[in-house]
Design an enzyme around this catalytic site. Sequence first.
Site, PDB file in Angstrom:
ATOM      1  N   HIS A 260      45.311  37.233  35.631  1.00  0.00           N
ATOM      2  CA  HIS A 260      44.522  37.549  34.434  1.00  0.00           C
ATOM      3  C   HIS A 260      44.779  36.565  33.312  1.00  0.00           C
ATOM      4  O   HIS A 260      44.434  36.845  32.171  1.00  0.00           O
ATOM      5  CB  HIS A 260      44.826  38.978  33.932  1.00  0.00           C
ATOM      6  CG  HIS A 260      44.489  40.041  34.918  1.00  0.00           C
ATOM      7  ND1 HIS A 260      45.357  40.444  35.899  1.00  0.00           N
ATOM      8  CD2 HIS A 260      43.351  40.752  35.109  1.00  0.00           C
ATOM      9  CE1 HIS A 260      44.785  41.383  36.640  1.00  0.00           C
ATOM     10  NE2 HIS A 260      43.566  41.582  36.189  1.00  0.00           N
TER      11      HIS A 260
ATOM     12  N   GLU B   2      31.426  37.805  42.896  1.00  0.00           N
ATOM     13  CA  GLU B   2      31.141  36.743  41.935  1.00  0.00           C
ATOM     14  C   GLU B   2      30.084  35.770  42.444  1.00  0.00           C
ATOM     15  O   GLU B   2      29.275  35.250  41.665  1.00  0.00           O
ATOM     16  CB  GLU B   2      32.432  35.992  41.569  1.00  0.00           C
ATOM     17  CG  GLU B   2      33.357  36.778  40.630  1.00  0.00           C
ATOM     18  CD  GLU B   2      34.083  37.955  41.276  1.00  0.00           C
ATOM     19  OE1 GLU B   2      34.075  38.053  42.520  1.00  0.00           O
ATOM     20  OE2 GLU B   2      34.662  38.782  40.546  1.00  0.00           O
TER      21      GLU B   2
END
Length: 723
Positions: free
Chosen positions: A523, A453
């Site tokens: 998530h 990321e």
Amino acid sequence: MASKVMHSDVDVTVEKRYEGLLPQQLLDLYRLMYLSRRIDDREILLKRQQKVYFQISCAGHEALLVAAAANLRSAYDWFFPYYRDRALCLALGVTPEAMLLQAVGAKDDPASGGRQMPSHWGSREHNIVTVSSPTGTQFLQAVGCAEAGRYFTHHPAADAKVDGDYREFKDVQHHADEVTYVSAGEGTTSQGEFWESMNTASIRRLPILYVIEDNGYAISVPVRYQTPGGNISRLVANFPNFHFEECDGTDLLESYAAMRRAVEHVRLGNGPALVHGHVIRPYSHSLSDDEKLYRPEVERKKDAERDPIARFQKFLIAEGILDAVGAQNLQREVDAEVQTAADNALDAPFPEPSSYTRHVYSENLSPTAKSFDSLPVPEGGDRTMADLINKCLRDEMRRDERIVIFGEDVADCANDEYLEDKKLKGKGGVFKLTTGLQREFGSDRVFNSPLAEANIVGRAVGMATRGLKPVVEIQFFDYIWPAMHQLRNELPLIRWRSNDAFSCPAVVRVAIGGYLTGGAVYHSQCGESIFTHTPGMHVVFPSNALDAAGLLHTAMRCDDPVLFLEHKRLYREPFGRAPYPGPDYTIPFGKARIWKEGTDVTVVTYGATVPRSLQAAQRLEREHGISVEVLDLRTLNPYDFDAIAKSVRKTSRVLIVHEDMLSWGYGAEIAARIGSALFDHLDAPVQRVAAKDTFVAYQPQVEDAILPQADDIFAAIQKLNAY
Ligand SMILES: Cc1ncc(C[n+]2csc(CCOP(=O)(O)OP(=O)(O)O)c2C)c(N)n1
């Protein structure tokens, strides 16, 4: 040689060449090295006199750095230096006065207007991109910068200025054979971002020159405790497409030859190069450090014998290029130059204290501007938020060739040749938001990033500083944290810290949120308040398809960084579907939407708690006759306090609802502001409904108990109304 070359009075008669350099060029380089050292010495003096507040020196690194500069082109190549690179910056044309203006914190410090510490270089004029303090963040930015240069070469029409969006304010310049320079100390190669950048530089054969300045210590930690085997050259040797050099960075000619070979490899388009120079650090880490505490005298003495300036002076005298009188004249001249620079810097005015407000955001084009107010021109039937975001990305990419999209799995298919086989449908993101974009716009505009990321955001920063518009995707908010350095210390800060010399209007799209049934801890989290707590970056959180499209168009056209939070549960909900509002539908930031008017209680909310609040409000009206006004903020920074105030003045009761955790959450700030600005209008204490102060669980019943539900909102409104 770089643009700024100092000339000495020494009479040069010997015309022998040294690694291709003429004696006068050697003298020019020597003068730069000496000038660099004397500026360090002057700053140290000024620090002791409490006229500057920090000092970190280039001492011991000068030879390696002027050797690099001598092979590069100022205002043509691009530079991501670190704090030791004074000699490089001098050679590129930064003046001693500019450096000392930064040291005293002067208003006219061209690098930062008094906002950054000394040695935090930055010069628009010379393509030196604003330097920060975190070690290693520059590597991925350099990768993005090199990619941007290549992109503009392949898309020459993309560099045109266009009125009405961010392009109006971005001067793009690029060259097909440009080199991006990036440097750091050997300790900084321990940072993950160094390795992430090496991966991408290698895979994409990017024109980057890495310079690792190895002075043997990272503050007090010797290199063998930092780097396995004590030598970074050995560790990186197997990266494909690279050219590697290891040299004695205190020897000017050896360094020059190494740099020449490395730069040639890069400029010819063969891929990146890394020069590992062994240098010394004679002045401790900084003036806040005393190396005598951890380095014995014998070691320091051995280092001193390799001082690059003394060595080079000895060489020049031995070669008959310089004599004692010449050396004295040169030193006198340099000392006079430094004296004048210091006198001018000490006389220079400081910035106005109130000037801190400037350049947090673009002062040229605000996403709150009226020009972003438009009416939808509906096309077709109702579509989901996912459909409209995809269509919006597609239309903006057609309109603006500077937009590139990358992130994990966002491409249709990494192998172009497979994609040509029409039988493959393509991936286009784990939520399919970017589906079909690679197929339409090609693999240099839509591509996959590595699974990293920081790599995504760091490269976006480098691209955006060059004038591209990266629109990148973070697959799940839960995995945004490896990019945190770039998101907190770089992306939103670049404009402010460079005093508006550089800016970074990238868009970071992030899939966020829970209510997924089975999403669990990794998530389903929210956490937007961490980013609304970061100045310099807008935060958007739409609750429905139409707003998502309008706000995303604005995000991609505006001149600031935007964190665009897309709720996963809302991607394909029946709630808030809408026809596509057309390619030019923009919504200004900072304007709330009133979903339902009411007179008894105000609900302030956003994202996935909008449909839940509406559900509760409608039931309360139906069953109890309570009239609830539901206000959807849509953008969290900036946010529409005027709309909140107007509603609270009407209802005198307010409930703030959000999906993220209660404590230190986004609602705390809103509640505090309502409390202080609207106290006289309240008939009840401000209330909040939010997630429990824990993580989101996998088991659906437990998840329901953790996240705020319509029933919780219902109960809270009822209680508030009865207060
Ligand atoms: C991310 C981060 N962690 C810690 C620091 C504090 N710090 C500043 S310089 C430095 C050592 C850097 O050593 P090296 O990369 O070898 O460069 P040198 O200063 O020796 O040239 C540290 C730990 C920082 N600036 N940034």
